[in-house]
Write an enzyme that holds these catalytic residues in place. Structure first.
Site, PDB file in Angstrom:
ATOM      1  N   GLY A  15      25.176 -40.195 -33.687  1.00 46.09           N
ATOM      2  CA  GLY A  15      26.207 -39.864 -34.757  1.00 46.09           C
ATOM      3  C   GLY A  15      27.008 -38.653 -34.511  1.00 46.09           C
ATOM      4  O   GLY A  15      27.688 -38.112 -35.245  1.00 46.09           O
ATOM      5  N   SER A  16      27.321 -38.477 -33.184  1.00 46.44           N
ATOM      6  CA  SER A  16      28.176 -37.493 -32.843  1.00 46.44           C
ATOM      7  C   SER A  16      29.577 -37.538 -33.078  1.00 46.44           C
ATOM      8  O   SER A  16      30.332 -36.631 -33.480  1.00 46.44           O
ATOM      9  CB  SER A  16      27.828 -36.691 -31.443  1.00 46.44           C
ATOM     10  OG  SER A  16      28.438 -37.742 -30.360  1.00 46.44           O
ATOM     11  N   ASN A  17      29.902 -38.870 -32.815  1.00 46.49           N
ATOM     12  CA  ASN A  17      31.330 -39.107 -32.906  1.00 46.49           C
ATOM     13  C   ASN A  17      31.484 -39.265 -34.604  1.00 46.49           C
ATOM     14  O   ASN A  17      32.621 -38.799 -34.915  1.00 46.49           O
ATOM     15  CB  ASN A  17      31.725 -40.565 -32.543  1.00 46.49           C
ATOM     16  CG  ASN A  17      31.993 -40.464 -31.060  1.00 46.49           C
ATOM     17  OD1 ASN A  17      33.376 -40.023 -30.688  1.00 46.49           O
ATOM     18  ND2 ASN A  17      31.215 -40.989 -30.073  1.00 46.49           N
ATOM     19  N   ARG A  68      21.901 -62.824 -39.660  1.00 48.02           N
ATOM     20  CA  ARG A  68      22.952 -61.859 -39.652  1.00 48.02           C
ATOM     21  C   ARG A  68      23.730 -61.852 -40.740  1.00 48.02           C
ATOM     22  O   ARG A  68      24.264 -60.778 -41.376  1.00 48.02           O
ATOM     23  CB  ARG A  68      24.025 -62.063 -38.535  1.00 48.02           C
ATOM     24  CG  ARG A  68      23.621 -61.500 -37.492  1.00 48.02           C
ATOM     25  CD  ARG A  68      24.494 -61.645 -36.324  1.00 48.02           C
ATOM     26  NE  ARG A  68      23.908 -61.567 -34.729  1.00 48.02           N
ATOM     27  CZ  ARG A  68      23.517 -60.487 -34.133  1.00 48.02           C
ATOM     28  NH1 ARG A  68      23.922 -59.417 -34.899  1.00 48.02           N
ATOM     29  NH2 ARG A  68      22.887 -60.696 -33.081  1.00 48.02           N
ATOM     30  N   MET A  93      25.117 -50.507 -33.000  1.00 47.74           N
ATOM     31  CA  MET A  93      24.683 -51.569 -32.144  1.00 47.74           C
ATOM     32  C   MET A  93      24.166 -52.793 -32.501  1.00 47.74           C
ATOM     33  O   MET A  93      23.311 -53.370 -32.250  1.00 47.74           O
ATOM     34  CB  MET A  93      23.454 -50.757 -31.262  1.00 47.74           C
ATOM     35  CG  MET A  93      23.617 -49.312 -30.959  1.00 47.74           C
ATOM     36  SD  MET A  93      25.209 -49.309 -29.488  1.00 47.74           S
ATOM     37  CE  MET A  93      24.201 -50.118 -28.098  1.00 47.74           C
ATOM     38  N   ASN A 110      36.743 -49.235 -33.302  1.00 47.21           N
ATOM     39  CA  ASN A 110      35.394 -48.929 -32.551  1.00 47.21           C
ATOM     40  C   ASN A 110      35.611 -47.863 -31.467  1.00 47.21           C
ATOM     41  O   ASN A 110      36.828 -48.043 -30.929  1.00 47.21           O
ATOM     42  CB  ASN A 110      34.665 -50.211 -31.945  1.00 47.21           C
ATOM     43  CG  ASN A 110      33.679 -49.883 -30.936  1.00 47.21           C
ATOM     44  OD1 ASN A 110      32.695 -49.321 -31.566  1.00 47.21           O
ATOM     45  ND2 ASN A 110      33.417 -50.352 -29.966  1.00 47.21           N
ATOM     46  N   HIS A 112      34.562 -46.748 -27.540  1.00 44.29           N
ATOM     47  CA  HIS A 112      33.761 -47.376 -26.442  1.00 44.29           C
ATOM     48  C   HIS A 112      34.038 -46.399 -25.311  1.00 44.29           C
ATOM     49  O   HIS A 112      34.927 -45.998 -25.109  1.00 44.29           O
ATOM     50  CB  HIS A 112      34.254 -48.620 -26.204  1.00 44.29           C
ATOM     51  CG  HIS A 112      33.594 -49.374 -24.940  1.00 44.29           C
ATOM     52  ND1 HIS A 112      32.143 -49.848 -25.201  1.00 44.29           N
ATOM     53  CD2 HIS A 112      33.784 -49.461 -23.633  1.00 44.29           C
ATOM     54  CE1 HIS A 112      31.651 -50.046 -23.917  1.00 44.29           C
ATOM     55  NE2 HIS A 112      32.494 -50.046 -23.042  1.00 44.29           N
ATOM     56  N   SER A 139      37.854 -45.253 -24.840  1.00 44.16           N
ATOM     57  CA  SER A 139      39.200 -46.087 -25.664  1.00 44.16           C
ATOM     58  C   SER A 139      38.757 -46.182 -27.181  1.00 44.16           C
ATOM     59  O   SER A 139      37.522 -46.587 -27.521  1.00 44.16           O
ATOM     60  CB  SER A 139      39.009 -47.664 -25.197  1.00 44.16           C
ATOM     61  OG  SER A 139      39.297 -47.525 -23.812  1.00 44.16           O
ATOM     62  N   ASP A 148      33.553 -55.249 -27.325  1.00 50.08           N
ATOM     63  CA  ASP A 148      34.515 -54.294 -26.846  1.00 50.08           C
ATOM     64  C   ASP A 148      35.756 -54.855 -26.428  1.00 50.08           C
ATOM     65  O   ASP A 148      36.309 -54.598 -25.317  1.00 50.08           O
ATOM     66  CB  ASP A 148      33.856 -53.657 -25.590  1.00 50.08           C
ATOM     67  CG  ASP A 148      32.372 -53.013 -25.942  1.00 50.08           C
ATOM     68  OD1 ASP A 148      32.431 -52.650 -27.083  1.00 50.08           O
ATOM     69  OD2 ASP A 148      31.296 -53.195 -25.103  1.00 50.08           O
ATOM     70  N   ALA A 176      35.580 -35.784 -24.787  1.00 51.99           N
ATOM     71  CA  ALA A 176      36.834 -36.535 -24.968  1.00 51.99           C
ATOM     72  C   ALA A 176      36.916 -37.443 -26.205  1.00 51.99           C
ATOM     73  O   ALA A 176      37.877 -37.488 -26.956  1.00 51.99           O
ATOM     74  CB  ALA A 176      37.490 -37.348 -23.821  1.00 51.99           C
ATOM     75  N   GLU A 177      35.726 -38.013 -26.517  1.00 53.41           N
ATOM     76  CA  GLU A 177      35.531 -39.058 -27.625  1.00 53.41           C
ATOM     77  C   GLU A 177      35.666 -38.429 -28.638  1.00 53.41           C
ATOM     78  O   GLU A 177      36.437 -38.841 -29.654  1.00 53.41           O
ATOM     79  CB  GLU A 177      34.261 -39.649 -27.399  1.00 53.41           C
ATOM     80  CG  GLU A 177      34.025 -40.578 -26.479  1.00 53.41           C
ATOM     81  CD  GLU A 177      32.575 -41.550 -26.353  1.00 53.41           C
ATOM     82  OE1 GLU A 177      32.019 -41.743 -27.739  1.00 53.41           O
ATOM     83  OE2 GLU A 177      31.750 -41.412 -25.585  1.00 53.41           O
TER      84      GLU A 177
HETATM   85  C1  GRF Z   1      29.436 -43.139 -27.850  1.00 57.37           C
HETATM   86  O1  GRF Z   1      29.274 -43.048 -26.477  1.00 57.37           O
HETATM   87  C2  GRF Z   1      30.211 -44.151 -28.413  1.00 57.37           C
HETATM   88  O2  GRF Z   1      31.502 -44.466 -27.365  1.00 57.37           O
HETATM   89  C3  GRF Z   1      29.778 -45.356 -28.021  1.00 57.37           C
HETATM   90  O3  GRF Z   1      28.085 -45.228 -28.562  1.00 57.37           O
HETATM   91  C4  GRF Z   1      28.050 -43.749 -28.320  1.00 57.37           C
HETATM   92  C5  GRF Z   1      27.476 -43.135 -29.591  1.00 57.37           C
HETATM   93  O4  GRF Z   1      27.179 -41.794 -29.577  1.00 57.37           O
HETATM   94  N1  GRF Z   1      29.938 -46.466 -28.791  1.00 57.37           N
HETATM   95  P1  GRF Z   1      27.248 -41.019 -30.933  1.00 57.37           P
HETATM   96  O5  GRF Z   1      26.061 -41.737 -31.795  1.00 57.37           O
HETATM   97  O6  GRF Z   1      28.632 -41.218 -31.516  1.00 57.37           O
HETATM   98  O7  GRF Z   1      26.716 -39.610 -30.567  1.00 57.37           O
END
Ligand code: GRF
Length: 217
Positions: A15-17, A68, A93, A110, A112, A139, A148, A176-177
């Protein structure tokens, strides 16, 4: 000023993003609010982080559902209950059905860890090193049914160094993300992104400079 966009972040792990989006959303003029963090994995570390920011969390464990459709129907109920109008996937995921993706068309993004359309799928950093590319990155794109894929909103490039390992490259891309994702969400929430055909058009004068962002828009 228009009402703030109500965003759910969907996670499966660290969950860092998600954290980067939450922090950005707490800035005074940020045009979106994270109203829900939903995980399909009860053990996702990001759930704890979201709670520490006082954000409502939900677990919808895919293992508890036989297919699903029923899993997604439970997610949809949670999203509806929080009046969510936009979804940001952040390390979520699970592949989604065509129906779910269609219901959120151009309202679900999303991030990626590659410069798409290069290296969709997993192990992007290993594959970038193997291919010998000199630029790698991340991206942000609108979600389509094929994994993706979908209109690109923003990309950030980082150099690949001779001494890089998958881990060192991943760390550079991740930094960068964390800048790119909030920037893209801001652009969307400000109404500066439109989808024309299968391309996203980003209005000129986007505030990337204010973020000191390496995004190539
Ligand atoms: C990130 O690298 C993101 O680009 C990919 O999965 C990873 C998730 O990392 N889709 P986090 O859980 O956000 O730390």
């Amino acid at each position: 000023m228009a009402a703030s966009l109500r965003v759910a972040v969907l996670i499966s792990g660290r969950g860092s993003n998600m954290e980067a989006l939450i922090k950005a959303s707490r800035e005074d003029d940020f045009p979106a609010e994270i109203v829900l963090v939903l995980s399909n994995r009860p053990e996702a570390a990001g759930l704890r982080t979201a709670e520490s920011f006082g954000i409502e969390t939900k677990i919808v464990d895919h293992k508890a559902f036989s297919d699903r459709e029923s899993f997604e129907s439970e997610m949809s109920d949670c999203l509806r209950a929080k009046k969510v109008d936009f979804i940001a996937l952040a390390g979520f995921m699970r592949l989604m059905t065509e129906g779910f993706v269609a219901a959120w068309r151009n309202r679900m993004i999303n991030i990626h860890p590659s410069l798409l359309p290069l290296f969709p799928g997993l192990n992007t950093h290993e594959r970038a090193l193997e291919a010998g590319v000199k630029l790698h990155g991340c991206s942000v794109h609108f979600v389509r049914h094929e994994m993706d894929s979908g209109p690109l909103i923003g990309q950030a490039a980082v150099p690949v160094l001779a001494e890089d390992t998958p881990d060192s490259l991943a760390a550079r891309v991740l930094a960068a993300e964390h800048r790119l994702y909030p920037l893209c969400l801001r652009l969307i929430a400000e109404g500066r992104v439109t989808v024309e055909g299968e391309r996203a058009r980003v209005e000129a004068g986007a505030p990337e400079a204010a973020f000191g962002n390496p995004a190539i828009l």
